[in-house]
Design a protein around this motif. Structure first.
Motif, PDB file in Angstrom:
ATOM      1  N   LEU A 220       9.862  59.453  49.024  1.00  9.43           N
ATOM      2  CA  LEU A 220      10.257  60.194  50.225  1.00  9.43           C
ATOM      3  C   LEU A 220      11.081  59.306  51.158  1.00  9.43           C
ATOM      4  CD1 LEU A 220      10.191  62.497  52.268  1.00  9.43           C
ATOM      5  CD2 LEU A 220       7.857  61.802  52.892  1.00  9.43           C
ATOM      6  N   TRP A 221      10.617  58.088  51.402  1.00  5.03           N
ATOM      7  CA  TRP A 221      11.334  57.184  52.311  1.00  5.03           C
ATOM      8  C   TRP A 221      12.730  56.849  51.786  1.00  5.03           C
ATOM      9  CZ3 TRP A 221      13.063  52.086  51.602  1.00  5.03           C
ATOM     10  CH2 TRP A 221      13.594  51.502  52.755  1.00  5.03           C
ATOM     11  N   ILE A 222      12.832  56.541  50.515  1.00  5.75           N
ATOM     12  CA  ILE A 222      14.129  56.166  49.928  1.00  5.75           C
ATOM     13  C   ILE A 222      15.117  57.319  49.996  1.00  5.75           C
ATOM     14  CG2 ILE A 222      15.303  55.565  47.766  1.00  5.75           C
ATOM     15  CD1 ILE A 222      12.745  53.966  47.020  1.00  5.75           C
ATOM     16  N   VAL A 223      14.688  58.497  49.570  1.00  3.87           N
ATOM     17  CA  VAL A 223      15.591  59.646  49.505  1.00  3.87           C
ATOM     18  C   VAL A 223      16.032  60.085  50.901  1.00  3.87           C
ATOM     19  CG1 VAL A 223      15.704  62.107  48.902  1.00  3.87           C
ATOM     20  CG2 VAL A 223      14.791  60.456  47.263  1.00  3.87           C
ATOM     21  N   GLN A 224      15.099  60.140  51.863  1.00  3.48           N
ATOM     22  CA  GLN A 224      15.480  60.574  53.207  1.00  3.48           C
ATOM     23  C   GLN A 224      16.411  59.555  53.872  1.00  3.48           C
ATOM     24  OE1 GLN A 224      12.544  62.757  55.321  1.00  3.48           O
ATOM     25  NE2 GLN A 224      13.179  62.012  57.324  1.00  3.48           N
ATOM     26  N   THR A 225      16.191  58.281  53.627  1.00  4.22           N
ATOM     27  CA  THR A 225      17.076  57.255  54.178  1.00  4.22           C
ATOM     28  C   THR A 225      18.484  57.385  53.601  1.00  4.22           C
ATOM     29  OG1 THR A 225      15.238  55.710  54.525  1.00  4.22           O
ATOM     30  CG2 THR A 225      17.452  54.769  54.412  1.00  4.22           C
ATOM     31  N   LEU A 226      18.588  57.647  52.309  1.00  2.00           N
ATOM     32  CA  LEU A 226      19.899  57.856  51.694  1.00  2.00           C
ATOM     33  C   LEU A 226      20.594  59.079  52.282  1.00  2.00           C
ATOM     34  CD1 LEU A 226      19.165  57.022  47.941  1.00  2.00           C
ATOM     35  CD2 LEU A 226      20.624  55.745  49.520  1.00  2.00           C
ATOM     36  N   GLY A 227      19.802  60.103  52.629  1.00  2.00           N
ATOM     37  CA  GLY A 227      20.373  61.268  53.307  1.00  2.00           C
ATOM     38  C   GLY A 227      21.031  60.878  54.613  1.00  2.00           C
TER      39      GLY A 227
ATOM     40  N   VAL B 162      32.836  66.477  49.278  1.00  2.00           N
ATOM     41  CA  VAL B 162      32.056  65.701  48.305  1.00  2.00           C
ATOM     42  C   VAL B 162      30.877  65.007  48.990  1.00  2.00           C
ATOM     43  CG1 VAL B 162      32.084  63.706  46.753  1.00  2.00           C
ATOM     44  CG2 VAL B 162      33.982  65.348  46.723  1.00  2.00           C
ATOM     45  N   VAL B 163      31.150  64.367  50.137  1.00  2.00           N
ATOM     46  CA  VAL B 163      30.099  63.658  50.865  1.00  2.00           C
ATOM     47  C   VAL B 163      29.070  64.642  51.411  1.00  2.00           C
ATOM     48  CG1 VAL B 163      29.603  62.243  52.890  1.00  2.00           C
ATOM     49  CG2 VAL B 163      31.561  61.699  51.444  1.00  2.00           C
ATOM     50  N   MET B 164      29.526  65.813  51.873  1.00  2.00           N
ATOM     51  CA  MET B 164      28.599  66.812  52.394  1.00  2.00           C
ATOM     52  C   MET B 164      27.618  67.272  51.312  1.00  2.00           C
ATOM     53  SD  MET B 164      29.260  70.675  53.803  1.00  2.00           S
ATOM     54  CE  MET B 164      29.505  71.206  52.099  1.00  2.00           C
ATOM     55  N   ILE B 165      28.112  67.448  50.094  1.00  2.00           N
ATOM     56  CA  ILE B 165      27.245  67.886  49.004  1.00  2.00           C
ATOM     57  C   ILE B 165      26.214  66.811  48.678  1.00  2.00           C
ATOM     58  CG2 ILE B 165      27.194  68.463  46.546  1.00  2.00           C
ATOM     59  CD1 ILE B 165      29.906  69.852  46.963  1.00  2.00           C
ATOM     60  N   ALA B 166      26.658  65.525  48.666  1.00  2.00           N
ATOM     61  CA  ALA B 166      25.717  64.421  48.424  1.00  2.00           C
ATOM     62  C   ALA B 166      24.674  64.360  49.540  1.00  2.00           C
ATOM     63  CB  ALA B 166      26.474  63.103  48.329  1.00  2.00           C
ATOM     64  N   PHE B 167      25.127  64.523  50.771  1.00  2.00           N
ATOM     65  CA  PHE B 167      24.232  64.532  51.927  1.00  2.00           C
ATOM     66  C   PHE B 167      23.217  65.657  51.813  1.00  2.00           C
ATOM     67  CE2 PHE B 167      24.071  66.472  56.374  1.00  2.00           C
ATOM     68  CZ  PHE B 167      22.898  65.817  56.724  1.00  2.00           C
ATOM     69  N   SER B 168      23.701  66.840  51.447  1.00  2.00           N
ATOM     70  CA  SER B 168      22.803  67.990  51.351  1.00  2.00           C
ATOM     71  C   SER B 168      21.728  67.758  50.301  1.00  2.00           C
ATOM     72  CB  SER B 168      23.591  69.270  51.028  1.00  2.00           C
ATOM     73  OG  SER B 168      24.132  69.227  49.716  1.00  2.00           O
ATOM     74  N   PHE B 169      22.102  67.123  49.182  1.00  2.00           N
ATOM     75  CA  PHE B 169      21.115  66.902  48.122  1.00  2.00           C
ATOM     76  C   PHE B 169      19.983  66.014  48.612  1.00  2.00           C
ATOM     77  CE2 PHE B 169      19.234  64.440  44.712  1.00  2.00           C
ATOM     78  CZ  PHE B 169      18.887  65.432  43.803  1.00  2.00           C
TER      79      PHE B 169
END
Length: 494
Positions: free
Chosen positions: A328-335, A353-360
């Protein structure tokens, strides 16, 4: 035990544990009660998301019709997620006391009139009010997560929660496509645009109404039956509101999850409100084109939030609860990192492209949060779910107030600062610690009381135990042993 298992197999189409919760998640099944509850929950939640965010993709038309200023548009966006703060906490308590089926359907029906009334608004104040009251319906997220946690066992609960929540959240993206198309169809048959957008709101309103009746007619609260029936038969003892509520709000883990959820789901709600207008204004796009791009953010929930739930369950199989917290910490930080990049993109293609990565990453973190929530409390599951869900709305309110209300910041600057806030506000996850499983940096306690039974039994006093109110918690404690790290389990056996 053999006879008991055989009876369970005969009673349900899906394998179940000692609590009659499904131990498998069969996505394409509609078998009652487990998978039917899954499909009813996500569809009804989807309808509420469509209604709540039906206005943003049509804002360029609505603002011209009602002469809305940037501040008034911002206030309406904030209003749309404000009402659900207390509503989500109330919904969690309602699920604990009345069951998810009745709680969910009642709220959907109570908020549907606000969606119908959107078609007759005539001023900034009336527009703000309908968005405010429609937003209450987002509290159905809590009943969705409660329902899934009541139907699915610990090895698959995060997957069930992630897919139900994610597919429900799809409504925030789908409405970016649906409303411009409905508006265009109505306008193309000869209706003037300032009337066409009003008529278009009857589509989400009707959808929301029908979903509520589907939940009432076809849904079931728990694997064994509906809440009232179980109470009458004595299978589900009545609990006191004060005890359930107190037990929930005094668990610090629930408050941390509420805070951090404000900067994954809260950010998602914020983006749903501003992204179409952002692309429309910054890159000078057509309304329909901006709507399609904005829709891709919400539509990522088709795989992103479910992926978060799946990953949470997958890492838990090897690393237990500690794995869930680290993931959870890793993924939310990458967001948060990708959110910063999004605000810095000057090219349309790079921005998408960045928005889609951010959304994921943002949405996957939402799914992972509710991979942890079911284990915080057995007795006050609804309250903890409501607190966490309400925290998501508080995060959305604060983010929109700070960065997107009026013209203090440009939207691109606001998005960048929002990313920094995500990274900072994710750090408290490291403070969550379960004595029986450990936390991010420390393993389980060596105390003899650091067991699943002791943790969940501590929610009941001696008098309540004498009355047998804790029996369901004993079963849950036994089933939650799966949250032990496999490495630790092996050492304990040795």
């Amino acid at each position: 035990m053999g006879e008991e298992s055989a009876k369970m197999e005969e009673k349900f189409a899906i394998p179940v544990d000692s609590e009659n919760k499904a131990t498998e998640f069969r996505l394409f099944s509609i078998a009652p009660p487990h998978m039917r509850a899954f499909h009813l929950s996500w569809v009804s939640f989807f309808s509420c998301f469509v209604s709540t965010f039906a206005a943003p993709p049509l804002i360029p038309i609505i603002r011209d019709n009602l002469n809305l200023t940037a501040t008034e548009i911002g206030n309406a966006g904030i209003a749309s997620v404000t009402g659900a703060v207390l509503a989500r906490i109330a919904m969690g308590t309602a699920c604990d006391l009345f069951g998810p089926r009745l709680a969910s359907a009642s709220l959907i029906l109570l908020t549907a009139p606000a969606v119908y009334f959107t078609s007759v608004v005539s001023s900034p104040i009336s527009f703000l009010l309908v968005r405010f009251f429609t937003g209450f319906s987002l509290a159905t997220f809590v009943s969705t997560q409660f329902w899934m946690s009541s139907m699915f066992s610990t090895p698959v609960v995060a997957t069930a929660n992630g897919i139900a929540g994610g597919w429900g959240n799809l409504g925030g993206g789908a409405t970016q496509l649906i409303m411009p198309i409905v508006f265009s169809l109505i306008r193309d048959i000869g209706v003037v645009k300032f009337s066409a957008w009003r008529i278009a709101f009857f589509v989400p309103a009707l959808f929301q109404t029908l979903s509520a009746f589907a939940v009432l007619i076809f849904g079931q609260d728990f694997p064994e039956g509906n809440f009232k029936e179980l109470q009458k038969s004595g299978e589900k003892p009545k609990d006191k509101f004060s005890n359930v509520f107190y037990n929930g709000v005094t668990n610090y883990r629930g408050w941390i999850l509420a805070f951090t959820y404000g900067y994954c789901f809260g950010v998602e709600l914020t983006v749903d409100n501003i992204i179409a207008e952002y692309y429309y204004d910054r890159f000078t796009l057509k309304l329909h084109t901006a709507g399609i791009i904005a829709a891709s953010f919400g539509l990522a929930n088709l795989i992103s939030r479910p992926a978060g739930g799946f990953i949470s369950d997958a890492v838990a199989k090897r690393f237990g609860m500690r794995g869930r917290l680290w993931a959870l910490w890793i993924v939310q930080t990458l967001g948060g990192v990708f959110c910063i990049f999004l605000g810095r993109m000057g090219s349309l293609s790079a921005s998408i492209v960045v928005m889609i990565a951010f959304s994921f990453f943002c949405q996957a973190a939402c799914g992972m949060t509710f991979g942890v929530v079911p284990f915080v409390s057995r007795r006050s599951l609804g309250v903890i779910s409501g607190m966490t869900g309400g925290g998501g709305n508080v995060g959305a309110i604060l983010t929109q107030l700070i960065f997107f209300k009026g013209s203090k910041y440009s939207k691109e600057t606001g998005i960048t600062l929002m990313g920094i806030m995500i990274i900072c506000c994710t750090l408290p996850i490291c403070l969550i610690y379960f004595p029986q499983w450990g936390g991010m940096f420390f393993g389980p306690s060596s105390s003899q009381f650091a067991t699943e039974e002791h943790y969940y039994m501590s929610e009941w006093n001696s008098e309540e135990k004498d009355r047998g109110l804790h029996l369901a918690s004993i079963k849950f404690a036994d089933n939650s042993r799966s949250e032990r790290s496999k490495k630790i389990t092996f050492l304990n056996r040795v």
